[in-house]
Design a protein around this motif. Structure first.
Motif, PDB file in Angstrom:
ATOM      1  N   ASN A  34       1.133  -0.931  -0.024  1.00 11.91           N
ATOM      2  CA  ASN A  34      -0.064  -0.125  -0.106  1.00 11.91           C
ATOM      3  C   ASN A  34       0.742   1.162  -0.591  1.00 11.91           C
ATOM      4  OD1 ASN A  34      -3.041  -0.374   0.429  1.00 11.91           O
ATOM      5  ND2 ASN A  34      -1.927  -2.169   1.617  1.00 11.91           N
ATOM      6  N   ALA A  35       0.467   1.676  -0.936  1.00 15.40           N
ATOM      7  CA  ALA A  35       1.795   3.036  -0.705  1.00 15.40           C
ATOM      8  C   ALA A  35       1.386   4.273  -0.353  1.00 15.40           C
ATOM      9  CB  ALA A  35       1.474   3.857  -2.738  1.00 15.40           C
ATOM     10  N   GLN A  36      -0.234   4.467   0.678  1.00 12.61           N
ATOM     11  CA  GLN A  36      -0.118   5.406   1.195  1.00 12.61           C
ATOM     12  C   GLN A  36       1.057   5.147   3.213  1.00 12.61           C
ATOM     13  OE1 GLN A  36      -4.783   4.390   1.604  1.00 12.61           O
ATOM     14  NE2 GLN A  36      -4.169   4.138   3.658  1.00 12.61           N
ATOM     15  N   LEU A  37       0.815   3.817   2.681  1.00  8.58           N
ATOM     16  CA  LEU A  37       2.253   3.646   4.276  1.00  8.58           C
ATOM     17  C   LEU A  37       3.127   3.485   3.897  1.00  8.58           C
ATOM     18  CD1 LEU A  37      -0.274   0.348   5.463  1.00  8.58           C
ATOM     19  CD2 LEU A  37      -0.216   2.593   5.856  1.00  8.58           C
ATOM     20  N   HIS A  38       4.130   3.953   2.957  1.00 10.84           N
ATOM     21  CA  HIS A  38       5.158   3.857   2.358  1.00 10.84           C
ATOM     22  C   HIS A  38       5.662   4.974   2.855  1.00 10.84           C
ATOM     23  CE1 HIS A  38       4.788   1.250  -0.962  1.00 10.84           C
ATOM     24  NE2 HIS A  38       4.498   0.195  -0.462  1.00 10.84           N
ATOM     25  N   LYS A  39       6.302   5.129   4.205  1.00 13.54           N
ATOM     26  CA  LYS A  39       6.781   6.703   5.208  1.00 13.54           C
ATOM     27  C   LYS A  39       7.231   6.202   6.488  1.00 13.54           C
ATOM     28  CE  LYS A  39       1.995   8.325   5.221  1.00 13.54           C
ATOM     29  NZ  LYS A  39       0.987   8.962   6.084  1.00 13.54           N
ATOM     30  N   PRO A  40       8.413   6.417   6.737  1.00 12.54           N
ATOM     31  CA  PRO A  40       9.473   5.812   7.229  1.00 12.54           C
ATOM     32  C   PRO A  40       8.905   5.331   8.966  1.00 12.54           C
ATOM     33  CG  PRO A  40       9.872   8.504   7.237  1.00 12.54           C
ATOM     34  CD  PRO A  40       8.682   7.816   6.440  1.00 12.54           C
ATOM     35  N   MET A  41       7.636   6.100   9.489  1.00 12.23           N
ATOM     36  CA  MET A  41       7.157   4.963  10.337  1.00 12.23           C
ATOM     37  C   MET A  41       6.498   3.496  10.302  1.00 12.23           C
ATOM     38  SD  MET A  41       3.605   6.176  13.091  1.00 12.23           S
ATOM     39  CE  MET A  41       2.505   6.225  11.784  1.00 12.23           C
ATOM     40  N   TYR A  42       6.145   3.552   9.064  1.00 13.13           N
ATOM     41  CA  TYR A  42       5.969   1.835   9.475  1.00 13.13           C
ATOM     42  C   TYR A  42       6.557   1.352   8.204  1.00 13.13           C
ATOM     43  CZ  TYR A  42       1.102   4.360   9.582  1.00 13.13           C
ATOM     44  OH  TYR A  42       0.139   4.766  10.374  1.00 13.13           O
ATOM     45  N   PHE A  43       7.646   2.300   7.723  1.00 14.40           N
ATOM     46  CA  PHE A  43       8.647   1.136   7.374  1.00 14.40           C
ATOM     47  C   PHE A  43       9.320   0.597   8.221  1.00 14.40           C
ATOM     48  CE2 PHE A  43      13.641   1.547   6.940  1.00 14.40           C
ATOM     49  CZ  PHE A  43      14.086   0.809   6.138  1.00 14.40           C
ATOM     50  N   PHE A  44       9.548   1.338  10.060  1.00 12.34           N
ATOM     51  CA  PHE A  44      10.302   0.925  10.736  1.00 12.34           C
ATOM     52  C   PHE A  44       8.940  -0.883  11.125  1.00 12.34           C
ATOM     53  CE2 PHE A  44      12.162   5.409  11.308  1.00 12.34           C
ATOM     54  CZ  PHE A  44      13.509   5.533  10.287  1.00 12.34           C
ATOM     55  N   LEU A  45       8.256  -0.174  11.448  1.00 12.29           N
ATOM     56  CA  LEU A  45       7.185  -1.063  11.895  1.00 12.29           C
ATOM     57  C   LEU A  45       7.224  -2.042  10.980  1.00 12.29           C
ATOM     58  CD1 LEU A  45       4.736  -1.723  13.921  1.00 12.29           C
ATOM     59  CD2 LEU A  45       3.028  -0.944  12.138  1.00 12.29           C
ATOM     60  N   ASN A 272      -4.774   0.820  17.033  1.00 11.80           N
ATOM     61  CA  ASN A 272      -4.260   1.958  17.892  1.00 11.80           C
ATOM     62  C   ASN A 272      -3.974   3.207  16.982  1.00 11.80           C
ATOM     63  OD1 ASN A 272      -4.659   1.794  20.370  1.00 11.80           O
ATOM     64  ND2 ASN A 272      -2.753   0.772  20.582  1.00 11.80           N
ATOM     65  N   ASN A 273      -3.707   2.246  15.556  1.00 10.26           N
ATOM     66  CA  ASN A 273      -3.312   3.503  13.748  1.00 10.26           C
ATOM     67  C   ASN A 273      -4.213   3.300  12.769  1.00 10.26           C
ATOM     68  OD1 ASN A 273      -1.796   3.535  12.027  1.00 10.26           O
ATOM     69  ND2 ASN A 273       0.038   4.198  13.066  1.00 10.26           N
ATOM     70  N   ARG A 274      -4.451   4.513  12.964  1.00  8.34           N
ATOM     71  CA  ARG A 274      -5.946   4.826  11.952  1.00  8.34           C
ATOM     72  C   ARG A 274      -6.154   4.033  10.717  1.00  8.34           C
ATOM     73  NH1 ARG A 274      -8.553  10.400  12.659  1.00  8.34           N
ATOM     74  NH2 ARG A 274      -8.846   9.579  14.271  1.00  8.34           N
ATOM     75  N   GLU A 275      -4.640   4.782  10.560  1.00  7.45           N
ATOM     76  CA  GLU A 275      -3.941   4.219   9.062  1.00  7.45           C
ATOM     77  C   GLU A 275      -4.160   3.095   8.368  1.00  7.45           C
ATOM     78  OE1 GLU A 275      -1.122   7.560   6.632  1.00  7.45           O
ATOM     79  OE2 GLU A 275      -0.455   7.101   8.339  1.00  7.45           O
ATOM     80  N   VAL A 276      -3.360   2.140   9.677  1.00  4.89           N
ATOM     81  CA  VAL A 276      -3.224   1.080   9.553  1.00  4.89           C
ATOM     82  C   VAL A 276      -4.636  -0.027   9.463  1.00  4.89           C
ATOM     83  CG1 VAL A 276      -2.064  -1.482  10.784  1.00  4.89           C
ATOM     84  CG2 VAL A 276      -1.019   0.259  10.267  1.00  4.89           C
ATOM     85  N   LYS A 277      -5.866  -0.068  10.499  1.00  7.13           N
ATOM     86  CA  LYS A 277      -6.700   0.059  10.760  1.00  7.13           C
ATOM     87  C   LYS A 277      -7.767   0.187   9.286  1.00  7.13           C
ATOM     88  CE  LYS A 277      -8.089   1.515  14.324  1.00  7.13           C
ATOM     89  NZ  LYS A 277      -9.573   2.265  15.928  1.00  7.13           N
ATOM     90  N   ASP A 278      -7.378   1.498   8.900  1.00  4.30           N
ATOM     91  CA  ASP A 278      -7.897   1.421   7.202  1.00  4.30           C
ATOM     92  C   ASP A 278      -7.430   0.477   6.251  1.00  4.30           C
ATOM     93  OD1 ASP A 278      -9.696   3.382   7.964  1.00  4.30           O
ATOM     94  OD2 ASP A 278      -8.000   4.928   8.554  1.00  4.30           O
ATOM     95  N   THR A 279      -6.267   1.080   6.454  1.00  6.12           N
ATOM     96  CA  THR A 279      -5.399  -0.577   5.171  1.00  6.12           C
ATOM     97  C   THR A 279      -6.063  -1.768   5.247  1.00  6.12           C
ATOM     98  OG1 THR A 279      -4.236   1.568   4.592  1.00  6.12           O
ATOM     99  CG2 THR A 279      -3.554  -0.787   4.394  1.00  6.12           C
ATOM    100  N   MET A 280      -6.281  -2.517   6.239  1.00  4.09           N
ATOM    101  CA  MET A 280      -6.215  -4.086   6.787  1.00  4.09           C
ATOM    102  C   MET A 280      -7.886  -3.959   6.267  1.00  4.09           C
ATOM    103  SD  MET A 280      -6.006  -5.034  10.350  1.00  4.09           S
ATOM    104  CE  MET A 280      -4.432  -5.004  10.390  1.00  4.09           C
ATOM    105  N   LYS A 281      -8.402  -2.499   6.253  1.00  6.01           N
ATOM    106  CA  LYS A 281     -10.734  -2.583   6.270  1.00  6.01           C
ATOM    107  C   LYS A 281     -10.654  -2.908   5.229  1.00  6.01           C
ATOM    108  CE  LYS A 281     -12.288  -0.248  10.097  1.00  6.01           C
ATOM    109  NZ  LYS A 281     -12.775   1.313  10.442  1.00  6.01           N
TER     110      LYS A 281
END
Length: 289
Positions: A34-45, A272-281
């Motif tokens: 998912n391109a919207q999660l291609h951010k440093p925070m999610y890279f570390f996750l 606890n993470n809105r972006e992860v929840k939305d992507t998962m849905k």
């Protein structure tokens, strides 16, 4: 042990392992695809989830096999490899959590400079530094300080460093001092950096409006939950000489940070993470239609 108890434990740990594999693999898949999660925070996750998979896979398959085995044997090479992998992964995770705290600090306290300070080149350099430091501080000292073993019976469900150290024929006071020193560096220093980062974050968040404040805190609570899990159990176990701890305490601590924490991390981040929840849905809707 009673075969019925072993059977129940096998089912329990097998379910935990399946949940750990599924949860962390799903996090990795969602972040990569998912391109919207291609951010440093999610890279570390993503890196954290990979490390959690390494943690569980190093210990749990052998534990599951041992539950239905009467001999419960592990070779010396396999035992040493298990120790070195565990030490390396643990060192990386503690430092990675400090890097993740720094990422949140920059994002919230210096948003205008975020894309400059946390550009991809810097993220990769940070991860390379974390891997190198972890090997130099955690794994290399163990490799360079071999011990003579007098007993071949490890009172543990895996080859854990403190449990194996107790099998030594020699005076282990130097090894205990080494463990104390490394624990101080690898646990306390990252924890201090994390606490400092969140001190600045809280100070900045208090000044912003309530809507932005809620969003800022939502990106931090999951990370703080994981920090509490890892540092709490690890500091109870490692911040002191091996002789301070009973075998049962070592087992319970190891059980928590090697088996339970890797299973809980994906749940903590997804809840606890809105972006992860939305992507998962979106992913679940896609595969069910």
């Amino acid at each position: 042990m009673d075969p019925k108890i072993n059977g129940a434990l096998f089912v329990l740990f097998f379910v935990i392992y399946v949940v750990t594999l599924s949860g962390n693999s799903l996090i990795i898949f969602l972040i990569i695809t998912n391109a919207q999660l291609h951010k440093p925070m999610y890279f570390f996750l993503c890196v954290l989830s990979i490390l959690d998979l390494c943690y569980s896979t190093t210990a749990l398959p052998k534990l599951l096999a041992d539950l239905f085995s009467t001999e419960r044997i592990i070779s010396g090479v396999s035992c040493a490899l298990q120790i070195y992998v565990m030490l390396l992964v643990a060192g990386i995770e503690y430092q990675l959590l400090a890097v993740m705290a720094y990422d949140r600090y920059v994002a919230i306290c210096h948003p205008l400079h975020y894309h400059t300070l946390m550009r991809w080149g810097n993220c990769y350099k940070l991860m390379a530094l974390v891997f190198i430091l972890s090997f130099m501080l955690c794994t290399l000292p163990s490799i360079m300080s071999p011990i003579t073993i007098c007993s071949n019976q490890v009172n543990h469900f895996m080859c854990e460093m403190l449990a194996v150290l107790k099998l030594s024929c020699e005076d282990i006071s130097t090894n205990e001092l080494q463990i104390f020193s490394i624990s101080f560096i690898i646990l306390l220093l990252p924890l201090v950096l994390i606490l400092l980062s969140y001190g600045f974050i809280i100070s900045s968040v208090i000044k912003i409006q309530s809507a932005g404040r809620s969003k800022a805190f939502s990106t931090c609570t999951s990370h703080l939950g994981v920090v509490a899990l890892y540092f709490g159990t690890a500091m109870l176990m490692y911040f002191g000489p091996a002789s301070m701890y009973s075998s049962d305490q070592e087992k319970y601590s190891s059980l928590f940070y090697v088996i339970i924490s890797p299973m809980l991390n994906p749940l903590i981040y997804s809840l606890n993470n809105r972006e992860v929840k939305d992507t998962m849905k979106k992913f679940l809707v896609k595969i069910t239609h």
